[in-house]
Write a protein that holds these residues in place. Structure first.
Motif, mmCIF file in Angstrom:
data_model
loop_
_atom_site.group_PDB
_atom_site.id
_atom_site.type_symbol
_atom_site.label_atom_id
_atom_site.label_comp_id
_atom_site.label_asym_id
_atom_site.label_seq_id
_atom_site.Cartn_x
_atom_site.Cartn_y
_atom_site.Cartn_z
ATOM 1 N N CYS A 90 -7.803 -84.727 4.004
ATOM 2 C CA CYS A 90 -6.682 -85.717 3.688
ATOM 3 C C CYS A 90 -5.475 -84.914 3.328
ATOM 4 C CB CYS A 90 -7.430 -86.744 2.931
ATOM 5 S SG CYS A 90 -5.877 -88.030 2.745
ATOM 6 N N THR A 91 -4.316 -85.156 3.830
ATOM 7 C CA THR A 91 -3.326 -84.224 3.092
ATOM 8 C C THR A 91 -1.924 -85.131 3.127
ATOM 9 O OG1 THR A 91 -1.990 -82.232 3.633
ATOM 10 C CG2 THR A 91 -2.677 -83.431 5.471
ATOM 11 N N LEU A 92 -1.250 -84.650 2.221
ATOM 12 C CA LEU A 92 0.187 -85.378 2.239
ATOM 13 C C LEU A 92 1.388 -84.461 3.073
ATOM 14 C CD1 LEU A 92 0.812 -86.591 -1.316
ATOM 15 C CD2 LEU A 92 -0.502 -87.938 0.319
ATOM 16 N N TYR A 196 -9.416 -69.735 -1.575
ATOM 17 C CA TYR A 196 -10.000 -70.942 -1.170
ATOM 18 C C TYR A 196 -9.303 -72.267 -1.764
ATOM 19 C CZ TYR A 196 -13.745 -67.476 -0.088
ATOM 20 O OH TYR A 196 -14.238 -66.629 0.673
ATOM 21 N N MET A 197 -8.028 -72.086 -1.887
ATOM 22 C CA MET A 197 -7.249 -73.186 -2.222
ATOM 23 C C MET A 197 -6.635 -73.826 -0.930
ATOM 24 S SD MET A 197 -7.418 -73.879 -5.514
ATOM 25 C CE MET A 197 -9.149 -73.411 -5.467
ATOM 26 N N LEU A 198 -6.350 -74.971 -1.155
ATOM 27 C CA LEU A 198 -5.790 -75.775 -0.063
ATOM 28 C C LEU A 198 -4.229 -75.850 -0.043
ATOM 29 C CD1 LEU A 198 -8.177 -78.840 0.415
ATOM 30 C CD2 LEU A 198 -8.188 -76.793 1.864
ATOM 31 N N ASN A 199 -3.750 -75.641 1.237
ATOM 32 C CA ASN A 199 -2.262 -75.496 1.354
ATOM 33 C C ASN A 199 -1.797 -76.322 2.643
ATOM 34 O OD1 ASN A 199 0.628 -75.051 1.315
ATOM 35 N ND2 ASN A 199 0.339 -72.920 0.616
ATOM 36 N N PRO A 200 -1.077 -77.606 2.259
ATOM 37 C CA PRO A 200 -0.377 -77.959 1.180
ATOM 38 C C PRO A 200 -1.368 -78.255 0.064
ATOM 39 C CG PRO A 200 0.565 -78.955 3.324
ATOM 40 C CD PRO A 200 -0.769 -78.356 3.831
ATOM 41 N N SER A 201 -0.719 -78.469 -1.089
ATOM 42 C CA SER A 201 -1.412 -78.548 -2.423
ATOM 43 C C SER A 201 -2.217 -79.918 -2.492
ATOM 44 C CB SER A 201 -0.715 -78.375 -3.487
ATOM 45 O OG SER A 201 0.312 -78.954 -3.581
ATOM 46 N N LYS A 202 -1.374 -80.703 -1.861
ATOM 47 C CA LYS A 202 -1.948 -82.297 -2.087
ATOM 48 C C LYS A 202 -2.734 -82.549 -0.908
ATOM 49 C CE LYS A 202 0.391 -82.979 -5.975
ATOM 50 N NZ LYS A 202 -0.402 -82.729 -7.178
ATOM 51 N N SER A 203 -3.936 -81.609 -0.576
ATOM 52 C CA SER A 203 -4.834 -81.813 0.245
ATOM 53 C C SER A 203 -6.096 -81.943 -0.287
ATOM 54 C CB SER A 203 -4.599 -80.739 1.345
ATOM 55 O OG SER A 203 -3.494 -80.584 1.778
ATOM 56 N N VAL A 204 -7.157 -82.538 0.232
ATOM 57 C CA VAL A 204 -8.341 -82.615 -0.120
ATOM 58 C C VAL A 204 -9.459 -82.537 0.988
ATOM 59 C CG1 VAL A 204 -10.262 -84.398 -1.070
ATOM 60 C CG2 VAL A 204 -8.034 -84.317 -2.110
ATOM 61 N N THR A 205 -10.548 -81.802 0.891
ATOM 62 C CA THR A 205 -11.534 -81.847 1.758
ATOM 63 C C THR A 205 -12.908 -82.353 0.994
ATOM 64 O OG1 THR A 205 -12.554 -79.404 1.035
ATOM 65 C CG2 THR A 205 -10.860 -79.592 2.781
ATOM 66 N N ALA A 206 -13.604 -83.140 1.694
ATOM 67 C CA ALA A 206 -14.810 -83.789 0.971
ATOM 68 C C ALA A 206 -16.041 -83.899 2.008
ATOM 69 C CB ALA A 206 -14.416 -85.251 0.611
ATOM 70 N N VAL A 207 -17.219 -84.203 1.632
ATOM 71 C CA VAL A 207 -18.198 -84.710 2.272
ATOM 72 C C VAL A 207 -18.648 -85.876 1.828
ATOM 73 C CG1 VAL A 207 -20.801 -83.908 2.914
ATOM 74 C CG2 VAL A 207 -19.031 -82.164 2.314
#
Length: 242
Positions: A90-92, A196-207
Motif C-alpha cells: 500500500c502506498t500514498l 531495504y527502505m520503501l520509496n515513496p516513504s509512505k508505503s507499507v508491505t505486509a503479510v
C-alpha cells in the motif's frame, strides 16, 4: 460494490504526534483540517496477491510463499493455522512526497502534522485493503482464486493480524521480495532502496495469513511497533495501549 473513500483517523495522527487524548483543541483542529484536505487530494493505492503457504522448515528453514522464505518465530507463530497468505503493498505515492516537500519549505509545523497524517493514512489504506480481501474471500470462497491447493474449507475465512518486514524477527530484506512478487515498481511506482527502505516513504508491505478458524490478535504492544525506537510515549515510560 464500489470501495468507500478511505479516511484518516485523527486519534491515530495525534498518537503519532505524541499528543493522544489530551491534545490541545487547536492541534486537533489543525490535524482535522489537514486530514480532510489530504483525503480530498489523494487516496491510498494498494495491490495484493493471495498465495499458497508451505511449511518448508527442513529444506529452507522457514515458511514458503511463492519464492519467498519467511524465517523466524514471528512468521511461524502468526501463520501456524494458515494454508494461504496475502502479500500486500500500500502506498500514498510520490504525490504525497511532493506535498510534504512543499509543506516543509513553507511551514515546518504544518509539515510535521502532514507527515503524521500520511503515516496514519497509509495504515488506513492497509485497513481498507484487509476489509476488501475479507469481503472477497467470503463472497467468492475458492472461486477465481486460481490456487493449486485443494482442501475442504469452512464457510468463512479469517485473517491474522497483518505483519511487516521488520516486525519481531521477520527480516527487513523481505521488503524487496514482496515488492518484486507484487510487481510493485511497475504497478504502484514503489521501489526498495539498498537499505531495504520503501520509496515513496509512505508505503507499507505486509503479510496476512488466511485461515478457516478465527485468529487471535497476536502482534500487539511496544515490542512489535514500527515506532518502538522513536516513540515519545516510550521515552516517558508510557504506552499508547495499541
Amino acid at each position: 460494490m464500489e470501495d468507500k473513500k478511505i479516511k484518516i483517523s485523527v486519534p491515530e495522527v495525534l498518537r503519532y504526534l505524541g499528543a493522544g487524548k489530551n491534545a490541545p483543541e487547536e492541534l486537533r483542529r489543525m490535524v482535522s483540517d489537514t486530514a480532510a484536505r489530504l483525503e480530498n487530494m489523494i487516496q491510498p493505492r494498494y495491490i495484493y496477491k493471495i498465495l499458497n503457504l508451505y511449511r518448508d522448515f527442513e529444506q529452507s528453514g522457514g515458511l514458503r510463499i511463492g519464492d519467498m522464505i519467511l524465517r523466524g518465530n514471528s512468521a511461524r507463530m502468526m501463520l501456524e493455522q494458515c494454508d494461504r497468505a496475502v502479500l500486500l503493498l500500500c502506498t500514498l505515492g510520490m504525490e504525497f512526497e511532493n506535498m510534504l516537500r512543499a509543506a516543509r519549505a513553507r511551514d515546518m509545523a504544518r509539515a510535521v502534522i502532514l507527515d503524521a497524517c500520511g503515516s496514519a493514512f497509509v495504515e488506513s489504506g492497509c485497513d481498507a485493503a484487509e476489509d476488501k480481501i475479507k469481503r472477497e474471500l467470503n463472497k467468492n470462497l475458492d472461486k477465481n482464486l486460481n490456487l493449486d491447493l485443494k482442501r475442504e474449507w469452512k464457510k468463512e475465512y479469517f485473517l491474522t493480524d497483518r505483519f511487516s518486514p521488520g516486525y519481531g524477527d521477520l527480516e527487513l530484506n523481505l521488503q524487496k521480495e514482496i515488492c518484486n512478487l507484487l510487481d510493485g515498481t511497475r504497478r504502484l511506482g514503489v521501489y526498495v532502496t539498498d537499505s531495504y527502505m520503501l520509496n515513496p516513504s509512505k508505503s507499507v508491505t505486509a503479510v496476512i495469513g488466511i485461515s478457516d478458524r478465527k485468529q487471535a490478535a497476536r502482534i500487539r504492544g511496544c515490542a512489535y511497533c514500527i515506532l518502538k525506537e522513536s516513540c515519545e510515549y516510550k521515552k516517558t515510560g508510557k504506552s499508547c495501549k495499541i
